[in-house]
Every structure is written in structure tokens, then in C-alpha cells.
Design a protein around this motif. Sequence first.
Motif, mmCIF file in Angstrom:
data_model
loop_
_atom_site.group_PDB
_atom_site.id
_atom_site.type_symbol
_atom_site.label_atom_id
_atom_site.label_comp_id
_atom_site.label_asym_id
_atom_site.label_seq_id
_atom_site.Cartn_x
_atom_site.Cartn_y
_atom_site.Cartn_z
ATOM 1 N N HIS A 76 32.133 42.615 36.528
ATOM 2 C CA HIS A 76 33.486 42.376 37.219
ATOM 3 C C HIS A 76 33.024 42.087 38.802
ATOM 4 O O HIS A 76 33.831 41.155 39.127
ATOM 5 C CB HIS A 76 33.976 43.906 37.223
ATOM 6 N N THR B 271 36.174 37.143 35.233
ATOM 7 C CA THR B 271 36.820 38.341 35.937
ATOM 8 C C THR B 271 37.797 39.135 35.181
ATOM 9 O O THR B 271 37.796 40.319 35.044
ATOM 10 C CB THR B 271 37.315 37.916 37.216
ATOM 11 N N GLY C 164 37.105 42.601 34.029
ATOM 12 C CA GLY C 164 38.345 43.499 34.368
ATOM 13 C C GLY C 164 38.596 44.576 33.383
ATOM 14 O O GLY C 164 38.800 45.656 33.427
ATOM 15 N N ILE D 15 45.166 42.582 40.734
ATOM 16 C CA ILE D 15 45.414 41.666 39.661
ATOM 17 C C ILE D 15 46.134 40.548 40.044
ATOM 18 O O ILE D 15 45.880 39.459 39.665
ATOM 19 C CB ILE D 15 46.010 42.184 38.557
ATOM 20 N N GLY E 204 40.704 45.643 45.269
ATOM 21 C CA GLY E 204 40.028 46.215 44.132
ATOM 22 C C GLY E 204 39.090 47.494 44.832
ATOM 23 O O GLY E 204 39.053 48.200 43.925
#
Lengths: 502, 333
Positions: free
Chosen positions: A189, A237, A241, A340, A411
Motif C-alpha cells: 500500500h 493503491t 488499501g 481516501i 494515511g
Amino acid sequence: MELALAPETLARWQFGTTTVYHFLFVPLTISLAALTAGLQTAWVRTNKEKYLRATKFWGKLFLINIAMGVVTGIVQEFQFGMNWSDYSRFVGDIFGAPLAFEALIAFFFESTFIGLWIFGWDKLPKKIHLACIWLVSIGTVLSAYFILAANSWMQHPVGYRINKERGRAELTDFWHVLTQNTALAQFFHTLTAAFLVGGAFMVGIAAFHLARKKHIPVMRTSLRLGLITVVISGLLTAVSGDQLGKVMFKQQPMKMAAAEALWDGEDAAPFSIFAYGDVSKGHNSVEISIPGVLSFLADDDFHSYVPGINDINKAEQERFGPGDYRPNIPVAFWSFRWMIGFGMASFGLGILGLWLTRKKFMLPEAMRTGEDEVPNLVLFRNKALSPRLARCYWIVALWTLLFPLIANSWGWIFTEMGRQPWVVYGVLRTRDAVSPGVSQGEVLTSLIVFTALYAVLAVIEVRLLLKYIKAGPPELTDDDLNPPTRIGGDHEDADRPMAFSY
Amino acid sequence: MELHDVWFVLIAVLWTGYFFLEGFDFGIGVLTKLLARNRKERRVLINTIGPVWDGNEVWLLSAGGATFAAFPEWYATLFSGFYLPLLIILLCLIVRGVAFEYRAKRPEEKWQTNWENAIFWTSLIPAVLWGVAFGNIVRGVKIDADMEYVGNFWDLLNPYALLGGLVTFSLFTFHGAVFAGLKTVGDIRARARKLALKLGAVAAVVALAFLIWTQLDNGDGYSLIAMVIAAVALVGAIVMIAAGREGWSFALSGVTIAAAVAMLFLTLFPNVMPSSLNDAWSLTVTNASSSPYTLKIMTWCAGIATPVVLLYQGWTYWVFRKRIGTQHIADAH
């Protein structure tokens, strides 16, 4: 007030500040190293001038950036000992090993070959010089891997036992630490998100030049390369994720419940789009959500049960004794959304860009883009974007270069804040990890000094980047096009100035 | 020999590598003010270490990482105890790295002068502070029964440690001057050799005083041998630079540093950080070390990685073996 300035709080602020700052440079370093290496490979294989100019341009921005990444990384290694000595005592047996591996295997690689690459343009044969930047790139990826394995152990400790006599955790299975699913999921990720950063960086800067109709051949290539990077890495990603999320739901249910502000466990749990909650009472006063989606994210099933914050808190109280085991819910909730949101936004823009600049054969002859033309942004066959809309696109593309950086920072804030009050989940609390012998004044001093220095350096770095971005790719000299292919020493023209010097 | 003893030796080796390599690049940083007469000469000096300083610094990161993994208690006590000096060193290393990379990125004279000043100070200060730190480690500091440092910042500034600071400072500057002689051509090379002679004399006086003091305090037969080697090598390095043999001189100044580090670690063993309050509270290779399993993994890693690192770092020095002078520096910026 006393609590706000407690050494633990200050040490956490310092760790957060220095880490998030360091991590502005890390993803850009990882991705730009590989992208620069790719461009240089294209040059070595095709001998096309535009690739060499692109290599030199992106290489220079990469160097400005990696310098900051390297120096801010030094702090990271030592502040465990400075501010978190009880943590270091407790987990050094496990946590120190990947750190030492990183230094011995990755850092030496990176820093030695970066020197060779920077100064080696006229000293090394073309292919060996090219190998140097690839080795730098491999070094950056390895370094990320070891650090993420260490961090993953804090998220999900495995391969250890507690030695009561020495009062510490001891390693029993290093391979397990390196290959557990948390580590692999985090690595995948983080790596893909890093390429999202580099891709968007390239797109934004290429868009800036193309909008001004400057350096067109180089920037067209860069734009396409950047867009492809954004789209591929954006997709990966999202996939990684989702993988990481599923792992987290199993290993750190509290973090994910906090990310969703899901107070009480539910079957067919909803994915929350917006929530405004009352932390003290343990519920949301306003909430907009899509039913079932959270269950699906957690478990690939729209109907499965997802435990809520209150349930998990109660369960942890039974397991670990009285206390509050909830992280800061609003921070977890919003950081998860910003991560996100900003990530998806840049991905969306990448797809849009790739579609608008798709292959030339989609255009009739009359509209084809020549070598020195800015690419037409084509909506449909024969239908180019109006100049005003095209300009809008360039501007949006330019600003989007910051989006993945913001997403990356949030993140990390999410993943670290969501683990609180634990520093090693379920094993060691953050408040038990700080240095007992370090005074409030010392931590405060270092927090202030680091923040001030980092702020000054940020201004210097951004100004330098802007200067070199505006200047565009360099013109090439004869030496660039026909570099000598000998190693080091004796040269017929021994007193020629060096190709690169500080 | 048990694994924790092996790691004690390996950490000594990492520090030796660090002081040998970054020693001369700290020295070069200081010499930008002591030796260079103008901007171009400063640039010549900076470029002698340009391709290698970053790789040199990683020896410190490896020493730090290895201490964390092999002797967590040592790492924790040392870095939380020496908080402020370490903070200053870190700040210097940050500014120094940026200074090297950014100095030539803008043409303005003020910009470049600022970074050159930064390079001077951020080379000088760590060069002193590392000596102070090691002086304190060897002499012992106030460590309580919980392995916590209970002294304060001023306790660290005792005469023995300060003398240690002078030793590293003068020795690194001498080492750097010899390196400058080895890596440059023309006028600057001649002056580097002359300056190295003077710096060597200063270094010899302070280093001998410090090493004898150390020997009298904690020494044994082995440390005496290391001390003699250090002293002989230092004299040899001075003689060689006087004779114009820069390569030999550099090798010998390197031996001096290695032998001096070896002596410090020999007097330390089996302690890693003695307590000045009570001998029983000292951190030793056994009570500060990791579990045998961790040490075993680390030994494998170091055993495989270290030769490879030496190989490619050595190759870097070979690639950039050419001497440089003012003629190699373009006039622009």
C-alpha cells in the motif's frame, strides 16, 4: 495545561511532526528514483535527446528532494532512544533488527550509489552509470520495506515472546516479522501510494509547462508517463488499501471502527460518508452512510457483523484492565476520509487526463499533434476541449500534484493515531514508552527547534524546487550527448572542468 | 567468544569506520575556513568529499541501528541521557547535508556564503561533540539502578570529556588536511601539507594527553598496545606528510583513529557504559545486550552485508580517485 505539556504529549507531537515531515520526501524519493531511472533507461536504449533532458530535469528535482529525505531520516533513527527510551528497552530486541538491516543493506546502497550517479556522469560508462540510479531506486524500496516491517510489528506484534525476567519482548521468529501479512499489505500500500505521489508530481509540473507551451517534447513525454503512473498506481493503491483494510479489521478492529465512527456493532454495517459525533456519550448525532458497505470492506460480505467502538472498548477493558482504549475518534474518522478522498481525487484526474490525451490516431490528420505542439485535449473524436476548458484542466492538474502528498500524510496520521493508546498494539501503551529521565524542558526544546528548523528548510526547499521547475529541462552540451566512457582517473583532457560539482 | 562480545567488537568497528570516513569529511568542512583562500578553493575542498560524504555518514546510522538492535539498553540510556548534545549533533547533520546539496543550486553570492558558513560550523561542532560523548562513555556517567542517566547536561562537560572533544576535533582536522593534500593539485595541495604539519603537532599533543589519561584511569596491557600503535601511527603520519607522501600519511592518520577508537573500546570492555555512581549499576555487554537469537540474525546480516558495502564503497573511492584543483571547477556559480 499541565497535561498538554506532559513529556509524553510533547514527545508524541515531536514524533508526529518529524515523521509526517520526513514522509513528505520519502514517497517522492521512492517514485522519482524509479521514474528517473526509467527515463534514463529510455535514453540509453533509444539515444533520444528528449529522454536525456527529461532525466536531467527530473533527476535534479529528485536530488533536491532526496537531500531533505536523507537528513530528516537521521532524526527518526535517534529519537527512539531520545524520547522513547522505555520503548527502546522493551522492544529493541525486535524493533532494532529491521532498523539495523535497513542501515546495513538499504542506506549504504542508496547513499553510495547516489554519489556515484550525481558525480559519475563523465566518469562512468553509460550503462554502469545507469545501473547506479537503478541501485538507488532498489535501495529506496528496500529501505521502505524494512521500516514498514518494523512499523507493522507495532501494529500487529508477531514472532516474539515476553521475557518476564528481563521485562522485555524478545524476538523468536524474524522471518515471521518480515513476512507477516500486515507487513506485506502495508508495504504494498505504501509503495503504490508513493508512486501516486511521483506520478501526480510529474503530471502537475508537465501541465504547468504545457499550459505555457514550453519544453513541449520533454513535457509531453513526462505528462504521459506521469498520467500512466498515476492511473496504474492509483488502481493498485485502492486494491492494496482494500487488502490492508481487511487485515486491519481482523487485527485492529478498534482502529477501523474509529475510522468509521461505528459506535455499536452491527450486522450489515454501513460505510459512513459524514458523521458528527459526541465522543463523551459514545454516539453520532448526525450521520450519512451507505448500508452494508462497511461489512463488505471488512469481510467481502454485505451482511457480516462488524463490532463497534463501544463493544471493543468493553472487550479490551476485560482483557487489559480498566481504562479507555479508544483512540481519538474524530482524528481517526477524518484522517481516514482525507486519505481516501485525496487519493481517489488524484486517481480520477489521472484517468481523465489519460483519456483526454489518448493516442494520436484518435484524431483526424488535421488535428494531430506535431512534435512541437502541446497535446490536444480531446473529448471525443474530432472534438477538442475549448481553450478555456483546456486551461482549466492544466490548472487542476497542476494543483493535483499536492493531493497524494496530503493523502499520504493523513494515511500515516490515521494508522499511527488509530493505534493509540497502544504503541505496540495490545502489548505496550504509549504512556509507558516515553523516556522517564528526559525532562519536559528537553523535549519542549527539541520539539521547538525541530519544528522551527523544518519550517525554515521547507521554505528553502520549496523555493528551490520552484526555481528549477520554472527553469525547465536543461539544454544539452556535447559532453552530455557523448560522455566519455572511462572510469575515473587519467583523461586526455585532464584539466577539463568536472561535469558536476557542488 | 560469545555473540554479544562479537557485537561489541562490531560496534567498535562501525564507529571506527564512521570516525575514519566522516572524520576526514568533518575535517574538510573545517578546512574550508582554515585552508581555502577564496570561493573556488572552498569549492575544490567541498568537491573532494562530494561523492562520498553521504556514504560516510551511513556508518553512523549503522552504528546507531546496530546499537539499538544488539544493545537496546545501551541505546536507550545513551541517547536519552545525552539528550541535548545529541540534539545538537542531529541539527548539525541535518543542516550539513542540506548545505552540501543546496550550496551550488543558486548563483547568488550570499546564498553560497551562508551555506559555506553552515558547512564550517556543522562540521566543527559534531567533530567536537563526538569526542565529548565518547569521553563521557569511557569515563562513566551517573547511571542509577534502573539504567537511567540521572546526571544533567553540565555533568557531561567535565575536563576529561572536553579534552576528548579537542582530540576528535584536532585529529579529524589533521586527517582532513592530509586528505586534502591527497586529493588536490596545485597551490592548495602545497598549503594543505604545510597546514597538516601544524595540525598534526597539535593533535599529537592533545591526543597523547588524552590517551595517557585514559590509560592511567582504566587501562590494561591491551589498551596500552593500542595506545602505542595510535601514537606511533600519528607520528608516522606527520613524518610522511612532511616527506610529501600523502597516501601513506592518510593511511597512518586512519590507523591513528582506528587505534584510538580501539583503545577506548578496550578500556570500556566488558562495560558498554559504566556508572560513576556504583559499579554494579554499569551497563555491560551482558546486561545491555539483546537475546542470542537477535544477535545471531544480526551476525548473519552483518557478515554478508559488510564485505559487500566495503567493496562498493571502496569502488567509489577508486572511481573518484583523480585529484582535483581550481582548474576543474567551472567558473559559473
